[in-house]
Design a protein around this motif. Structure first.
Motif, PDB file in Angstrom:
ATOM      1  N   THR A   1       0.822  -1.204   0.000  1.00  0.00           N
ATOM      2  CA  THR A   1       0.000   0.000   0.000  1.00  0.00           C
ATOM      3  C   THR A   1       0.862   1.262   0.000  1.00  0.00           C
ATOM      4  OG1 THR A   1      -1.709  -1.190   1.211  1.00  0.00           O
ATOM      5  CG2 THR A   1      -1.835   1.208   1.226  1.00  0.00           C
ATOM      6  N   ARG A   2       1.878   1.284   0.848  1.00  0.00           N
ATOM      7  CA  ARG A   2       2.727   2.474   0.901  1.00  0.00           C
ATOM      8  C   ARG A   2       3.465   2.690  -0.412  1.00  0.00           C
ATOM      9  NH1 ARG A   2       4.491   5.804   4.839  1.00  0.00           N
ATOM     10  NH2 ARG A   2       6.489   6.837   4.535  1.00  0.00           N
ATOM     11  N   ARG A   3       3.912   1.612  -1.035  1.00  0.00           N
ATOM     12  CA  ARG A   3       4.606   1.718  -2.318  1.00  0.00           C
ATOM     13  C   ARG A   3       3.671   2.288  -3.369  1.00  0.00           C
ATOM     14  NH1 ARG A   3       9.063  -0.314  -4.780  1.00  0.00           N
ATOM     15  NH2 ARG A   3       8.915  -0.814  -7.006  1.00  0.00           N
ATOM     16  N   ILE A   4       2.402   1.879  -3.336  1.00  0.00           N
ATOM     17  CA  ILE A   4       1.419   2.417  -4.278  1.00  0.00           C
ATOM     18  C   ILE A   4       1.295   3.927  -4.090  1.00  0.00           C
ATOM     19  CG2 ILE A   4      -1.029   2.402  -4.885  1.00  0.00           C
ATOM     20  CD1 ILE A   4      -1.037  -0.590  -4.080  1.00  0.00           C
ATOM     21  N   GLY A   5       1.274   4.346  -2.823  1.00  0.00           N
ATOM     22  CA  GLY A   5       1.197   5.783  -2.552  1.00  0.00           C
ATOM     23  C   GLY A   5       2.398   6.532  -3.100  1.00  0.00           C
ATOM     24  N   VAL A   6       3.580   5.944  -2.974  1.00  0.00           N
ATOM     25  CA  VAL A   6       4.795   6.596  -3.485  1.00  0.00           C
ATOM     26  C   VAL A   6       4.718   6.706  -5.006  1.00  0.00           C
ATOM     27  CG1 VAL A   6       7.283   6.332  -3.760  1.00  0.00           C
ATOM     28  CG2 VAL A   6       6.211   5.862  -1.547  1.00  0.00           C
ATOM     29  N   LEU A   7       4.291   5.639  -5.657  1.00  0.00           N
ATOM     30  CA  LEU A   7       4.186   5.674  -7.116  1.00  0.00           C
ATOM     31  C   LEU A   7       3.243   6.783  -7.573  1.00  0.00           C
ATOM     32  CD1 LEU A   7       4.013   1.855  -7.997  1.00  0.00           C
ATOM     33  CD2 LEU A   7       5.929   3.423  -8.361  1.00  0.00           C
ATOM     34  N   LYS A   8       2.118   6.913  -6.894  1.00  0.00           N
ATOM     35  CA  LYS A   8       1.174   7.962  -7.275  1.00  0.00           C
ATOM     36  C   LYS A   8       1.736   9.341  -6.969  1.00  0.00           C
ATOM     37  CE  LYS A   8      -3.103   5.310  -7.071  1.00  0.00           C
ATOM     38  NZ  LYS A   8      -4.488   5.237  -6.560  1.00  0.00           N
ATOM     39  N   ALA A   9       2.493   9.436  -5.887  1.00  0.00           N
ATOM     40  CA  ALA A   9       3.062  10.729  -5.518  1.00  0.00           C
ATOM     41  C   ALA A   9       4.084  11.218  -6.524  1.00  0.00           C
ATOM     42  CB  ALA A   9       3.702  10.639  -4.127  1.00  0.00           C
ATOM     43  N   VAL A  10       4.789  10.282  -7.194  1.00  0.00           N
ATOM     44  CA  VAL A  10       5.805  10.692  -8.160  1.00  0.00           C
ATOM     45  C   VAL A  10       5.236  10.819  -9.568  1.00  0.00           C
ATOM     46  CG1 VAL A  10       7.674   9.690  -6.799  1.00  0.00           C
ATOM     47  CG2 VAL A  10       6.540   8.309  -8.576  1.00  0.00           C
ATOM     48  N   GLY A  11       3.894  10.687  -9.721  1.00  0.00           N
ATOM     49  CA  GLY A  11       3.281  10.995 -11.002  1.00  0.00           C
ATOM     50  C   GLY A  11       2.588   9.858 -11.724  1.00  0.00           C
ATOM     51  N   PHE A  12       2.563   8.648 -11.153  1.00  0.00           N
ATOM     52  CA  PHE A  12       1.872   7.535 -11.806  1.00  0.00           C
ATOM     53  C   PHE A  12       0.360   7.710 -11.690  1.00  0.00           C
ATOM     54  CE2 PHE A  12       6.001   5.694 -11.712  1.00  0.00           C
ATOM     55  CZ  PHE A  12       6.020   4.672 -12.651  1.00  0.00           C
ATOM     56  N   THR A  13      -0.327   7.550 -12.790  1.00  0.00           N
ATOM     57  CA  THR A  13      -1.790   7.640 -12.773  1.00  0.00           C
ATOM     58  C   THR A  13      -2.386   6.345 -12.212  1.00  0.00           C
ATOM     59  OG1 THR A  13      -2.055   6.696 -14.986  1.00  0.00           O
ATOM     60  CG2 THR A  13      -1.678   9.089 -14.832  1.00  0.00           C
ATOM     61  N   PRO A  14      -3.637   6.370 -11.760  1.00  0.00           N
ATOM     62  CA  PRO A  14      -4.275   5.130 -11.300  1.00  0.00           C
ATOM     63  C   PRO A  14      -4.225   4.024 -12.349  1.00  0.00           C
ATOM     64  CG  PRO A  14      -5.587   7.011 -10.644  1.00  0.00           C
ATOM     65  CD  PRO A  14      -4.494   7.545 -11.523  1.00  0.00           C
ATOM     66  N   SER A  15      -4.416   4.387 -13.637  1.00  0.00           N
ATOM     67  CA  SER A  15      -4.374   3.388 -14.696  1.00  0.00           C
ATOM     68  C   SER A  15      -2.998   2.756 -14.793  1.00  0.00           C
ATOM     69  CB  SER A  15      -4.755   4.028 -16.025  1.00  0.00           C
ATOM     70  OG  SER A  15      -4.604   3.120 -17.094  1.00  0.00           O
ATOM     71  N   GLN A  16      -1.952   3.565 -14.651  1.00  0.00           N
ATOM     72  CA  GLN A  16      -0.595   3.037 -14.743  1.00  0.00           C
ATOM     73  C   GLN A  16      -0.281   2.109 -13.572  1.00  0.00           C
ATOM     74  OE1 GLN A  16       1.414   6.897 -15.131  1.00  0.00           O
ATOM     75  NE2 GLN A  16       2.211   6.223 -17.135  1.00  0.00           N
ATOM     76  N   VAL A  17      -0.784   2.443 -12.395  1.00  0.00           N
ATOM     77  CA  VAL A  17      -0.571   1.578 -11.226  1.00  0.00           C
ATOM     78  C   VAL A  17      -1.223   0.220 -11.443  1.00  0.00           C
ATOM     79  CG1 VAL A  17      -1.066   1.278  -8.772  1.00  0.00           C
ATOM     80  CG2 VAL A  17      -0.306   3.505  -9.626  1.00  0.00           C
ATOM     81  N   VAL A  18      -2.471   0.242 -11.945  1.00  0.00           N
ATOM     82  CA  VAL A  18      -3.172  -1.025 -12.217  1.00  0.00           C
ATOM     83  C   VAL A  18      -2.411  -1.828 -13.276  1.00  0.00           C
ATOM     84  CG1 VAL A  18      -5.276  -2.030 -13.153  1.00  0.00           C
ATOM     85  CG2 VAL A  18      -5.419  -0.116 -11.547  1.00  0.00           C
ATOM     86  N   ARG A  19      -1.950  -1.142 -14.336  1.00  0.00           N
ATOM     87  CA  ARG A  19      -1.208  -1.838 -15.386  1.00  0.00           C
ATOM     88  C   ARG A  19       0.092  -2.417 -14.871  1.00  0.00           C
ATOM     89  NH1 ARG A  19      -1.148   3.091 -19.159  1.00  0.00           N
ATOM     90  NH2 ARG A  19       0.666   2.040 -20.085  1.00  0.00           N
ATOM     91  N   ALA A  20       0.696  -1.750 -13.899  1.00  0.00           N
ATOM     92  CA  ALA A  20       1.947  -2.263 -13.331  1.00  0.00           C
ATOM     93  C   ALA A  20       1.718  -3.610 -12.648  1.00  0.00           C
ATOM     94  CB  ALA A  20       2.519  -1.253 -12.336  1.00  0.00           C
ATOM     95  N   TYR A  21       0.653  -3.703 -11.874  1.00  0.00           N
ATOM     96  CA  TYR A  21       0.376  -4.972 -11.192  1.00  0.00           C
ATOM     97  C   TYR A  21      -0.086  -6.045 -12.171  1.00  0.00           C
ATOM     98  CZ  TYR A  21       1.126  -3.100  -6.541  1.00  0.00           C
ATOM     99  OH  TYR A  21       1.698  -2.566  -5.415  1.00  0.00           O
ATOM    100  N   VAL A  22      -0.854  -5.656 -13.170  1.00  0.00           N
ATOM    101  CA  VAL A  22      -1.250  -6.626 -14.186  1.00  0.00           C
ATOM    102  C   VAL A  22      -0.020  -7.132 -14.933  1.00  0.00           C
ATOM    103  CG1 VAL A  22      -2.516  -6.928 -16.347  1.00  0.00           C
ATOM    104  CG2 VAL A  22      -3.568  -5.692 -14.456  1.00  0.00           C
ATOM    105  N   GLY A  23       0.899  -6.247 -15.251  1.00  0.00           N
ATOM    106  CA  GLY A  23       2.127  -6.645 -15.929  1.00  0.00           C
ATOM    107  C   GLY A  23       2.964  -7.590 -15.095  1.00  0.00           C
ATOM    108  N   GLN A  24       3.007  -7.362 -13.765  1.00  0.00           N
ATOM    109  CA  GLN A  24       3.766  -8.252 -12.888  1.00  0.00           C
ATOM    110  C   GLN A  24       3.178  -9.670 -12.863  1.00  0.00           C
ATOM    111  OE1 GLN A  24       4.236  -6.411  -8.990  1.00  0.00           O
ATOM    112  NE2 GLN A  24       4.654  -4.440  -9.954  1.00  0.00           N
ATOM    113  N   ALA A  25       1.896  -9.780 -13.147  1.00  0.00           N
ATOM    114  CA  ALA A  25       1.284 -11.120 -13.244  1.00  0.00           C
ATOM    115  C   ALA A  25       1.442 -11.697 -14.640  1.00  0.00           C
ATOM    116  CB  ALA A  25      -0.188 -11.037 -12.867  1.00  0.00           C
ATOM    117  N   LEU A  26       1.374 -10.835 -15.671  1.00  0.00           N
ATOM    118  CA  LEU A  26       1.414 -11.336 -17.043  1.00  0.00           C
ATOM    119  C   LEU A  26       2.795 -11.840 -17.455  1.00  0.00           C
ATOM    120  CD1 LEU A  26      -0.840  -8.910 -19.121  1.00  0.00           C
ATOM    121  CD2 LEU A  26      -1.159 -11.356 -18.761  1.00  0.00           C
TER     122      LEU A  26
END
Length: 782
Positions: free
Chosen positions: A278-303
């Motif tokens: 959760t905290r890492r997600i907050g950091v990613l958003k704080a440095v400019g990642f959009t919600p869509s990019q965060v979701v794609r990051a986790y989907v990519g880690q599974a794909l």
């Protein structure tokens, strides 16, 4: 590399266990799906292509020439629902002498002027079509070896006609063993014998009911005794794909297990990654990642691991398909078979799409988290449920580490459920595989038909220019052998089995008539329905024989190709997967007048209790030596390539499922111990030893593993109860309870404990790792 790509790569590198779990799960699911889908294609495609190319006959019917005229049969081609007809062709059942001196096997010869026509366009594979009398074209599936230029004599017919083989052809619906010009048929037809063959195509012929309706349309107006045999294209099609069809239900079961486990594993891994990051997600958003990019990051880690597993699964599926498809390469002259490319594409797209959808569903929470809320959350999870469970554990009269471990699943019920589901599927797979191995052993036991302690086998076949010559063999007199067996010290009971080749109206090729002298009911013949033969004139037949001839228990069939036709009444259905069901078991006394030749005779012996079998065989062989016969100790035929392939496939796929289940437990326990690092440090500071720490962690999965094992066993039994009959149906067999109900109560208990074993094995490494952590380091962790 983009910032999103670096995040994805970093996440995959950090979560090595989760990556391995996803890779293995998708690999197993893809391998089973590729193999199963390919076999579905292979089991029907070669026949369907040949049937369409040759305008195969939906129904071939044999008629008695004395009961109905050729002109009247020709009119039957105009019946309602008939889209095409060929015939009538004159037919005869004859017994050739391939080498000119020894009788061969009966064969069905059809008089046909050319290989083409509106129905059953026969394909020449070698040579040419017969153009004049004295020439013949052999079927590619004939018992005689099709040697061009070879001569076949028929000394049992008036004038001793001789035919020269000028061609080899293939009929997709197996309408004959050989073809000659129509003018040749009178010379091949004995007085008072012979018949007609009609071939029909119907406008609707996709089911047995529609074939039956078509048969009624073409034969309803004919005399009642006119039809002497028939064969449906559906029966031929089923036989053509019977070997590969046996694998399909088995692979569907493993494919579904793998796909469902893939969904559960991917969903659990992504949800856990979001929950612990959760905290890492907050950091990613704080440095400019959009919600869509965060979701794609986790989907990519599974794909990424799913893509690797998919690629490995495709390769594994192709490799596993090699021994299975090798069994079908000769069907209808098919060239080397391979996995259809569209099967690979469909499976890859389906599995990766399923993984992506599952990962997206689990990652949506990460996209919805507010940046401020995510940054405000520390690494430690909420502990309300954990403290409640710990307080409840403290009230139990158990050692504290054991009590803490037993109640740990209450703190994380979702995670415990995910681990339990993985263990459940592993237990289901093990239970199913154990049952399938036992069922196959029962089938092979029935296939061997040999409960005898000692066997005197039939002498081996010799070969002439035209192929096997059954009657040309060393002269072991069956009566003398049987007499020597009865006189041998230690003989309790014995029977002899003589194999005779005959034909049955409506079927091309020959059937093996197994004629028994003596009581063979103890010989290992497994009955599916009805009873074993008990009197002359009775017969028992395998399930495929009933299907191919359209008969059932209580009906009669006529055996042709002998010195005279013999009629037997079917009283039982036998489990026998050999020879495509082309066997008839009957009493030898009923065939004496029709076939005085002893044929291929084996002798089966049960010795007195307490008799040393090896010593008995040695003594009996001394008596049999002057008779040119040899006795051997009885033993079961272990079944050949299909059984070995099925057992190997089940072992491989089950091992993969169990490994995935254990890794799923490892993943869950590893996440749990990481979250509880501070708590475990406190326990150690208060005096918990490393051994107690290991015990606490292992105890935390005991209830989950035991519950999953207890539930998985009946589910595995139920899966086995569905798959085994479906596999039998795929090869045209019906299985009795002795084959299906193989799970014994005594064996179910250790299978239930298998879930416990999977849980302990999966949790052992995180437990040892938690026990080895330094107390000071753990206490500083928040």
């Amino acid at each position: 590399m983009s910032a999103l790509g670096r995040v994805v790569r970093s996440g995959v590198g950090r979560r090595r266990v989760q990556t391995l779990v996803i890779t293995l799960t998708t690999m197993m699911a893809v391998a089973a799906s590729v193999l199963g889908g390919s076999l579905l294609v292979v089991s029907g495609a070669p026949f369907d292509a040949a049937f369409a190319a040759q305008n195969g006959a939906h129904l071939s019917v044999g008629f008695d020439a004395d009961e109905v005229s050729a002109a009247r049969l020709a009119e039957s081609g105009n019946a309602a629902g008939v889209s095409g007809a060929a015939g009538p062709f004159r037919t005869a059942t004859v017994t050739p002498q391939p080498d000119g001196t020894s009788p061969g096997w009966p064969m069905t010869v059809v008089g046909r002027g050319n290989p083409g026509g509106e129905v059953d366009e026969v394909t020449l594979t070698d040579g040419r079509w017969a153009e004049r009398t004295g020439e013949t074209v052999l079927s590619a599936g004939s018992a005689l070896l099709p040697v061009l230029g070879g001569r076949i004599a028929f000394p049992g017919l008036p004038g001793t006609p001789t035919l020269t083989v000028v061609g080899v052809a293939r009929s997709v619906t197996q309408t004959a063993d050989a073809w000659v010009v129509p003018s040749q048929m009178p010379a091949l037809t004995a007085p008072g014998s012979g018949g007609h063959q009609m071939l029909y195509r119907f406008t609707e012929a996709g089911t047995d009911a529609r074939i039956a309706a078509g048969r009624e349309a073409v034969t309803g107006a004919l005399p009642p005794g006119a039809v002497v045999g028939e064969q449906s294209w559906l029966t031929v099609r089923k036989n053509a794909g019977r070997d590969t069809a046996a694998y399909v239900p088995f692979l569907v079961a493993f494919g579904v297990l793998g796909l469902v486990m893939s969904v559960l594993v991917v969903g659990n891994v992504v949800a856990s990654a979001v929950g612990t990051g959760t905290r890492r997600i907050g950091v990613l958003k704080a440095v400019g990642f959009t919600p869509s990019q965060v979701v794609r990051a986790y989907v990519g880690q599974a794909l990424i691991p799913a893509a690797v597993g998919t690629a490995l699964g495709v390769v594994a599926g192709h490799l596993l398909a090699v021994p299975v498809m090798a069994e079908t390469e000769e069907v209808f002259g098919a060239s080397s078979l391979a996995v259809a490319p569209w099967v690979d594409v469909a499976v890859v797209a389906g599995v990766l799409g399923l993984v992506a959808a599952t990962a997206w569903a689990g990652a949506r929470r990460a996209g919805r988290l507010r940046t401020v809320d995510a940054l405000a959350v520390g690494r430690a999870p909420a502990t309300g449920r954990g403290r409640w469970a710990a307080r409840l554990a403290g009230r139990l009269p158990l050692p504290q580490p054991v009590a803490l471990g037993l109640f740990r699943p209450l703190a994380r019920p979702g995670r415990a459920l995910a681990m339990g589901t993985a263990i459940l599927f592993g237990t289901v797979a093990v239970t199913f595989t154990v049952g399938m191995s036992a069922s196959l052993a029962e089938v092979m036991k029935a296939r061997a038909h040999d409960a005898a302690d000692v066997v005197v086998p039939a002498p081996p076949l010799e070969f002439g220019p035209g192929g096997p010559v059954p009657a040309k063999r060393p002269g072991a007199d069956p009566a003398e052998v049987a007499s020597a067996v009865r006189a041998a010290a230690g003989t309790q009971k014995q029977y002899s089995a003589t194999t005779i080749r005959a034909t049955v109206s409506g079927l091309s090729g020959t059937v093996d008539v197994i004629a028994f002298t003596g009581d063979a009911s103890w010989g290992g013949y497994t009955m599916v329905a009805g009873r074993w033969i008990g009197a002359p004139g009775e017969a028992a037949v395998p399930t495929p024989f009933l299907a191919a001839t359209g008969t059932r228990i209580g009906d009669t069939v006529t055996l042709n190709g002998l010195a005279e036709p013999v009629t037997v009444r079917i009283v039982g259905e036998v489990l026998d997967p050999r020879k495509e069901g082309r066997q008839v078991f009957t009493d030898a006394s009923h065939l004496t007048a029709a076939r005085p030749d002893p044929g291929e005779t084996s002798h089966h012996i049960a010795v007195e209790p307490g008799t040393d079998v090896a010593a008995y065989v040695t003594a009996l062989n001394e008596d049999l030596a002057p008779l040119d016969a040899t006795a051997v100790a009885g033993g079961l035929d272990r079944g050949g390539d299909m059984v070995g392939t099925l057992n190997a496939l089940s072992a491989i796929l089950t091992s993969m499922l169990v490994a995935v289940a254990a890794l799923g437990v490892l993943n869950g326990v590893l996440l749990d111990t990481r979250e509880r690092v501070h708590e475990i440090g406190v326990h150690k500071a208060l005096g918990m030893t490393p051994r107690q720490t290991v015990g606490m962690v292992l105890t935390s999965v005991l209830v989950t593993g035991l519950a999953a094992g207890v539930l998985g066993v009946p589910l595995g039994v139920a899966l086995h109860g569905w798959v085994i009959p479906a596999m039998g149906e795929g090869v045209g067999l019906r299985f009795p309870d002795s084959v299906v109900a193989v799970h014994r109560a005594a064996a179910l208990f250790p299978l239930g404990l298998g879930g416990l074993l999977i849980a302990v094995v999966g949790a052992l490494l995180p437990a040892v790792r938690a026990a080895g952590a330094r107390t000071a380091t753990a206490l500083r962790t928040e």
